[in-house]
Design an enzyme around this catalytic site. Sequence first.
Site, PDB file in Angstrom:
ATOM      1  N   LYS B 129      47.447   3.866  14.106  1.00 16.42           N
ATOM      2  CA  LYS B 129      47.245   5.054  14.927  1.00 16.42           C
ATOM      3  C   LYS B 129      48.563   5.411  15.595  1.00 16.42           C
ATOM      4  O   LYS B 129      49.331   4.511  15.963  1.00 16.42           O
ATOM      5  CB  LYS B 129      46.189   4.718  15.984  1.00 16.42           C
ATOM      6  CG  LYS B 129      45.807   5.859  16.899  1.00 16.42           C
ATOM      7  CD  LYS B 129      44.740   5.410  17.894  1.00 16.42           C
ATOM      8  CE  LYS B 129      44.200   6.568  18.708  1.00 16.42           C
ATOM      9  NZ  LYS B 129      43.085   6.145  19.594  1.00 16.42           N
ATOM     10  N   SER B 204      39.380   9.289  19.104  1.00 21.78           N
ATOM     11  CA  SER B 204      40.737   9.751  18.939  1.00 21.78           C
ATOM     12  C   SER B 204      41.467   9.064  17.783  1.00 21.78           C
ATOM     13  O   SER B 204      42.498   9.574  17.363  1.00 21.78           O
ATOM     14  CB  SER B 204      41.533   9.527  20.229  1.00 21.78           C
ATOM     15  OG  SER B 204      41.666   8.153  20.496  1.00 21.78           O
ATOM     16  N   SER B 228      36.926   5.678  20.755  1.00 25.65           N
ATOM     17  CA  SER B 228      37.954   6.170  19.830  1.00 25.65           C
ATOM     18  C   SER B 228      38.166   5.332  18.578  1.00 25.65           C
ATOM     19  O   SER B 228      38.797   5.792  17.630  1.00 25.65           O
ATOM     20  CB  SER B 228      39.283   6.343  20.571  1.00 25.65           C
ATOM     21  OG  SER B 228      39.199   7.436  21.457  1.00 25.65           O
TER      22      SER B 228
END
Lengths: 556, 556
Positions: B129, B204, B228
Site C-alpha cells: 500500500k 483505503s 481499510s
Amino acid sequence: MSSNWEQLAADKRQRLTKTIPEQWRIEELPSDDSVIDYPRTEDILSNHELEITELSATQLVSKLASSRLSAVEVTLAFCKRAAIAQQLTNCVHEFFPEGALAQAKELDEYYARHGRPVGPLHGLPVSLKDQLRVKGYETSMGYVSFLGMYDKEDSVLTLLLRRAGAVLYVKTSVPQTLLVCETVNNIIGTTTNPRNRNWSCGGSSGGEGALLAMRGSVLGVGTDIGGSIRVPAAFNSLYGLRPSHGRLPYSKMANSMEGQETVHSVVGPIGHSIEDLRLFTMAVLEQEPWKFDSKVMPMPWRQSEANTVTAKIRSRGVTVGVYNFDGNVLPHPPVLRGIEMAINALRKNGHNVVPWTPYKHDHGCDIMNRIWAADASADVLKDINASGEPVIPNIQPLINPDAKSIGINELWEIQTQKWTYQNEYIETWREAEEQLGTELDAIIAPVAPTAVVRHGRFMYYGYSFLINLLDFTSVVIPVTFADADIDAKNETYVPASELDKAVQEEYDPEAYHGAPVAVQVIGRRLSEEKTLAVAEELARSLARNKSGSQTFSSRL
Amino acid sequence: MSSNWEQLAADKRQRLTKTIPEQWRIEELPSDDSVIDYPRTEDILSNHELEITELSATQLVSKLASSRLSAVEVTLAFCKRAAIAQQLTNCVHEFFPEGALAQAKELDEYYARHGRPVGPLHGLPVSLKDQLRVKGYETSMGYVSFLGMYDKEDSVLTLLLRRAGAVLYVKTSVPQTLLVCETVNNIIGTTTNPRNRNWSCGGSSGGEGALLAMRGSVLGVGTDIGGSIRVPAAFNSLYGLRPSHGRLPYSKMANSMEGQETVHSVVGPIGHSIEDLRLFTMAVLEQEPWKFDSKVMPMPWRQSEANTVTAKIRSRGVTVGVYNFDGNVLPHPPVLRGIEMAINALRKNGHNVVPWTPYKHDHGCDIMNRIWAADASADVLKDINASGEPVIPNIQPLINPDAKSIGINELWEIQTQKWTYQNEYIETWREAEEQLGTELDAIIAPVAPTAVVRHGRFMYYGYSFLINLLDFTSVVIPVTFADADIDAKNETYVPASELDKAVQEEYDPEAYHGAPVAVQVIGRRLSEEKTLAVAEELARSLARNKSGSQTFSSRL
C-alpha cells in the site's frame, strides 16, 4: 471552603486512628530518627509473629499452602506490624484488620474443607497503594475531595489478587497528585523513611516503601509513571519491578490525569527479594488478567525467557551495559559507588560489562516534561480545587499558573516524537548488539541522582522517568548504603546546569550516612522474566562479593 | 495555486504511465464492466507466467526455495500482470519493475552462490500500500502535496520484508486522507473493482484489493484503522488479516493524523488464502520486528495457540458467536445470507454456533466518531491545502467546517470512555464463556453492511471500525457472491434511522449481482494465530458445503 477541607482531613485522620485497636497502640512514641528496628523492641508482636513477618513471601506461601501457618495468624502478625509502622512513619491511608481477618478466616476454612490452597498467594497479606480500589473502602489518593466516597467494586488487580488467595488489609499513602517522588498530602501529612525520619520514603508509592521497610508488609503493590515504584524501592533498600505497560492490569484503579495515554502509568510489585517479585507476577498472570483489562497483553509467564539468562550464567556470562551519568545531573557519590559495586560484582562473577552511552536523554526528558505539562495541570488542579485544599509544596514548581493546555495536533506531534525517540533508542540497543556480537541482556543505571533525599529535596526525575518514556522493563535492587567515611563530596565537579548544581549542593555525607543505595536493571520492553533473572544474578553476585570486600565502614 | 496542483498530478500520472514498458501496454482498452479475466485472454503473459501468477504464495515460496522457479521469472510474471491490472483498474501509485527485477536477480545469485533461500519469502513479489516507504520512490499517499519527495529510507516493514527475501515492485493506490473505504484521489482518480468497474474496490487499501483480485499480486500489505484492510478484502473476494495493534511493525510509514494514538492504525496482509496470510505473518515475526519498532510486542508466532483450535476441531468443535445486525444499520440481503451460510457450514461440520448480542455498538461508534473528529480535520486539511487540491467528495461529509478541535482533557475523557467500553466488551465475552461453560473462540460478523458498493456510496463504517476501537484481531474470508435471483430486496423492513434507510435504499439486486460477500472472524486482542485457525476452519467448512448445497443461481 478552606475550613471544610481541613475538617474533612481531620475527620479522616481521626477515623484512621480509630482503625488501630487499643492493644496495638504505642504508648510513648519514640523520638529517634531511625525507627526501623522498633517492632522488634516492643511487645506488640509475639516472637512467633516477629518471625512470621520476617519470612519472605515465598516462604510464607509455602508454609500457608502446607498449613504450617494459618492465614489468620499470618494476617494478624502483619496487621500488628503495619499498625506499628503507621504510628511511626505515617504510611497508611486505609487500614482494615477486621475485614482482613475475616477474609483470612474464610481462607483457613476453605483450606480445612478442601485440603488445598485457593490459589498461589493463599493467605498472604498484600499491601496496596491507595490507588487500588477495595470494595467498601475509600480511595482518597491524597486528594481531600475524594474523601467520603466508598468504592462499590474492586479494581481488577484487587480482584485477581483475591482470587489468587491474597489477604487485603491496608492501603498505603501517596502524595497529592501522585506526580512527585516524595509522599506528602494535606490529609495525613508526610510519610517518613523508617531508616531516618528526616529522609523521605520516596514516592509516589511511598507508603509502600515505608511499610515494607518496616516489614509491616511482605509484598506490596505500587504504580509507576515516572519512578513511583522504583524510587520508594531504592530509598528503602527494597526490590521493585516496573513492568512494561500492558503486562499487569491497571483497570478500575483511581488515577490522576486519567485517560492520559501518551505515557502509561503501570502497576507492579515491591518486595524484599526478586523471588518475591516473581511470585507476585506469576500469581497475577495465572489469573489471565488480559481477559479483564483490555490493555493487558495475552502474555502468560514465559519461563523460557528467564531460562535464557540461566543458560548464559552457566556458559559465557550475561552481557550488560552500564551508565552512571545521564549527561544532565550527576548522581551523588554513594550512587556512583553503587554502580561501581554492581560492575565489580558482575565482572568478578564472570559477566561482561560494557559502557552504555545514554542516547539523547536530555531530549527524552524534554518530551516527558511536555507530556506532563500537556493540560497545564488542569486535571490535577480540578481535583485539588474541588475541596479548596492547597497545592503541596513539592508540586508547586510543576504548576505554572501561566501555562496553557496544548492542542490536539501538538499532542500528536509529541506522540510522534516519542515514538521516534523510542525507535532510535532500540536501534541504538540493536547496533550495540551487532558491535558486541552478542545480546545486550540489560542496562544498569542509577534510579535517582541521590540515595534518598531529605524532605522536600527531590529535584530530578530524569533517571527514572526516561525509562517510562521508553516503556522499558526495570527492576530495582539494593546495592549498599551511603557511608560518610567513603563517599566524600566531590569538590571539583563543575555542574552542567543550575539543576545539576542544586542537586550536587544537596549532598551532605553526614546527613545521608546510611542511606540505601540501589541501581535499576533495565531490559527491553516487556522483558519482565528476563530482566528479573538478570537482576537476580546481580543480587547474587553482590552477595557473593560482600564477605570478600571491605566496602562498608564500621559505622554501618 | 490550483493550476499548480493539477500540473503536479498530471505530471505524476504521466510519470506513472511511463513506468509501464511498451510491450506490456494494452493496445485497445476493453470497455467491459468486468475485467477480472482479462489477463488470461491477452498475450502479454505467457502460459507459464499465467500459471505462476495463479499459484498461491505458499506454493511460490516452496518452488522458489527449491529453485524450481527463479525469482526473476516470478517477478517478471507479476510485474506484467500488475501492469495489466493498473491499465484496467487504476490501482497503482508507484511501479518499479526494473528495480524489482534487479532485486530478483540478486536473490537468484544469492541462491546460486549459497544453495539456499535468503529467507522465508525468498523471491516472492509482495505489493505494498502506498503508505509504506521504499527507498528511492515517492509516498504520495494520495496527497498532491506529498508528490516529489523521494524516500531516503525504507519503512521498517519494507526492510524486514526485504530481509525475508520479498521482492518489492509496486505501491498501490489509496484515497486522499486514507480515511474512507473507497479509493479515489486527485492524483490518479478512482480505482475500480475488477469484477465490475461500476463498483468500488473498497478502501483505503483499495489498490491492494484491485491488484490482488487481478492476481497482479499474490500477497499484499494493507493498513486498517477503520476497515481499510477488511473492506477491500471483502469487496474483492480476498482474505485479509487485521492484526491487533502492536503485532506487526508500522514504524517509518507515512500516515494521516500521524501521532494519533487513541485508536492505532495497524498493518497486515491481504491475500488469496489463510495459509498465505499466515506465511506473511510468520515471515515478518521471524525478523523480530520488536527490535525495530517500539510499538511491536516481543511476541513470536505462537503455534501452540493455533494448535488449541486444531485440537478442538478434532474433538468437540470450536464455539463461535455470531451477529448479523449491529443494531444501527441492517446489512443488505446478500450479506445476511453470507452470515447464514457461515453458520450452516460450521454447524454441518460439527461446530457450535451461538448468537452474540452486540454490546452497545452505538456507543462504541459514537466514541470512534469523536476520535476521528478530535482535531476537526486540521491534520488532513493541512496536507490537502498545502497543494490547493480539493477535498475528495467521499470525505466531504466527514469534514465539518464549523467543527472545533477538542481540548486535551476532552481527549483524555474519550480515552477513558474507550478503555471502559473495551473492558465492558471483554467482560461480556468472559460472561458468555462462563454461561457456555467453554471458550468462545471467535465471533462472526459482517464486514460492512453491503457486498461492495457502487462508487461514492459507502455510508456506514460501524461494522468494521468498532473492531478497531476494541483492537480485536479480525480475519476476513470470502463466503459467496450476491445473487439477484436469491437476494431479493426486503420491502417490509422499517429502518432504524435515516442512515439505515439510506443504506437499505442503496440495495439493488441487479446492480449488485455477483458482488463478493464476506464475513469477518473476530478474536480477542492479539489472537492472530488462533483467529486465523478459526477462519481457516470456516473456509474449509464452507468449501465442504459448496458441492452439496445449491446456493448459487445459474447466473453466477
